[in-house]
Enzyme design. Structure first.
Site, PDB file in Angstrom:
ATOM      1  N   PHE A  19      33.374  45.841  47.519  1.00  0.00           N
ATOM      2  CA  PHE A  19      32.632  44.836  46.753  1.00  0.00           C
ATOM      3  C   PHE A  19      31.875  43.906  47.689  1.00  0.00           C
ATOM      4  O   PHE A  19      30.723  43.555  47.439  1.00  0.00           O
ATOM      5  CB  PHE A  19      33.594  44.035  45.871  1.00  0.00           C
ATOM      6  CG  PHE A  19      34.317  44.859  44.852  1.00  0.00           C
ATOM      7  CD1 PHE A  19      33.656  45.324  43.720  1.00  0.00           C
ATOM      8  CD2 PHE A  19      35.645  45.196  45.015  1.00  0.00           C
ATOM      9  CE1 PHE A  19      34.316  46.109  42.776  1.00  0.00           C
ATOM     10  CE2 PHE A  19      36.316  45.964  44.086  1.00  0.00           C
ATOM     11  CZ  PHE A  19      35.646  46.418  42.962  1.00  0.00           C
TER      12      PHE A  19
ATOM     13  N   ASP B  82      37.344  40.258  38.895  1.00  0.00           N
ATOM     14  CA  ASP B  82      36.219  40.550  38.013  1.00  0.00           C
ATOM     15  C   ASP B  82      35.468  39.259  37.710  1.00  0.00           C
ATOM     16  O   ASP B  82      36.044  38.307  37.187  1.00  0.00           O
ATOM     17  CB  ASP B  82      36.733  41.175  36.712  1.00  0.00           C
ATOM     18  CG  ASP B  82      35.623  41.828  35.903  1.00  0.00           C
ATOM     19  OD1 ASP B  82      34.499  41.287  35.897  1.00  0.00           O
ATOM     20  OD2 ASP B  82      35.871  42.864  35.264  1.00  0.00           O
TER      21      ASP B  82
ATOM     22  N   THR C  71      35.799  44.546  51.891  1.00  0.00           N
ATOM     23  CA  THR C  71      36.006  45.423  50.749  1.00  0.00           C
ATOM     24  C   THR C  71      34.689  46.085  50.351  1.00  0.00           C
ATOM     25  O   THR C  71      33.606  45.666  50.769  1.00  0.00           O
ATOM     26  CB  THR C  71      36.538  44.638  49.542  1.00  0.00           C
ATOM     27  OG1 THR C  71      35.505  43.772  49.054  1.00  0.00           O
ATOM     28  CG2 THR C  71      37.757  43.807  49.921  1.00  0.00           C
TER      29      THR C  71
ATOM     30  N   ASP D 212      32.024  37.040  45.566  1.00  0.00           N
ATOM     31  CA  ASP D 212      30.627  37.109  45.974  1.00  0.00           C
ATOM     32  C   ASP D 212      29.699  36.584  44.882  1.00  0.00           C
ATOM     33  O   ASP D 212      28.490  36.723  44.995  1.00  0.00           O
ATOM     34  CB  ASP D 212      30.242  38.551  46.332  1.00  0.00           C
ATOM     35  CG  ASP D 212      30.493  39.509  45.185  1.00  0.00           C
ATOM     36  OD1 ASP D 212      31.620  39.501  44.645  1.00  0.00           O
ATOM     37  OD2 ASP D 212      29.589  40.274  44.818  1.00  0.00           O
TER      38      ASP D 212
END
Length: 232
Positions: free
Chosen positions: A206, A131, A204, A167
């Site tokens: 994400f 996160d 992924t 990212d």
């Protein structure tokens, strides 16, 4: 070790399949960190074999984790996650792949590492897309902070690796700075700071979203120095 946690305890209802996995498969696959006996986990006993232990922190819905465990049968692969539905889904994926080298832990990775993992015992730690807590006032909730990185480094065996990916540019820079400042670790790619994206790491959801939105994903790989202090 810290007064704030890096995760939100998400609710939400599990699917019928996820609930069934918890009822039928959890005793074979998993343990709850809060219910572990005192002291380090005997991973060799839990897996029924002696093999290098890879710990993945934050396995999410398990798609990447199941693929990574399947691709490395030589590893004792351990995934820790706070999201019950995610662990339920991971058990479903593990069953489909007939995995025998995967074990799951439900709860806080900091508690796990502090109380239940012996120093110098992990072959590697993977933290993929934690996160980012993008708002500045929430940066203190980010997992990758100096005390946590020291804890991870102490649990790694000499030469063991800490592999991260994100990212979010600012978080990547924070990861790079914090890990570079940890004397037990050294960057495998000191010239650039960033590691080449490994072909073996699945994309992924994400990462796919970040690519669509124009954000660059960065990998960082640090290894424990062989002559570092032994830890606790």
């Amino acid at each position: 070790m810290r007064s704030v946690v890096s995760y939100v305890q998400r609710g939400g209802r599990m699917t019928v399949g996820q609930q069934r996995a918890w009822q039928q498969r959890w005793p074979a696959y998993g343990r709850k960190i809060a219910e572990l006996p005192e002291g380090p986990i005997d991973f060799a006993d839990w897996f029924g074999r002696q093999a290098p232990v890879m710990l993945e922190i934050g396995s999410g819905m398990g798609e990447t984790t199941s693929q990574l465990a399947h691709a490395a049968p030589e590893l004792n692969y351990v995934a820790v996650e706070v999201y019950e539905a995610g662990l339920g889904q991971l058990m479903l994926r593990a069953d489909r792949l007939e995995l025998t080298n995967l074990r799951l832990l439900h709860g806080d990775a900091v508690v796990l590492l502090t109380n239940h993992v012996a120093p110098n015992s992990l072959h590697g730690v993977r933290i993929f897309f934690p996160d980012p807590w993008p708002k500045k006032r929430h940066h203190k909730r980010r997992l990758i902070q100096p005390p946590f990185v020291r804890l991870v480094a102490e649990r790694l065996e000499p030469g063991g690796t800490l592999h991260m990916a994100t990212d979010w540019e600012h978080y990547a820079e924070q990861m790079l700075q914090v890990c570079s400042d940890e004397p037990l670790l050294r960057n495998r790619y000191p010239e650039t700071g960033w590691a080449p994206r490994p072909e073996w790491r699945p994309v992924t959801k994400f990462e796919a979203r970040a690519q669509r939105e124009g954000r660059e994903c960065r990998d960082l790989i640090f290894e424990k120095v062989a002559d570092g202090p032994a830890g606790d």
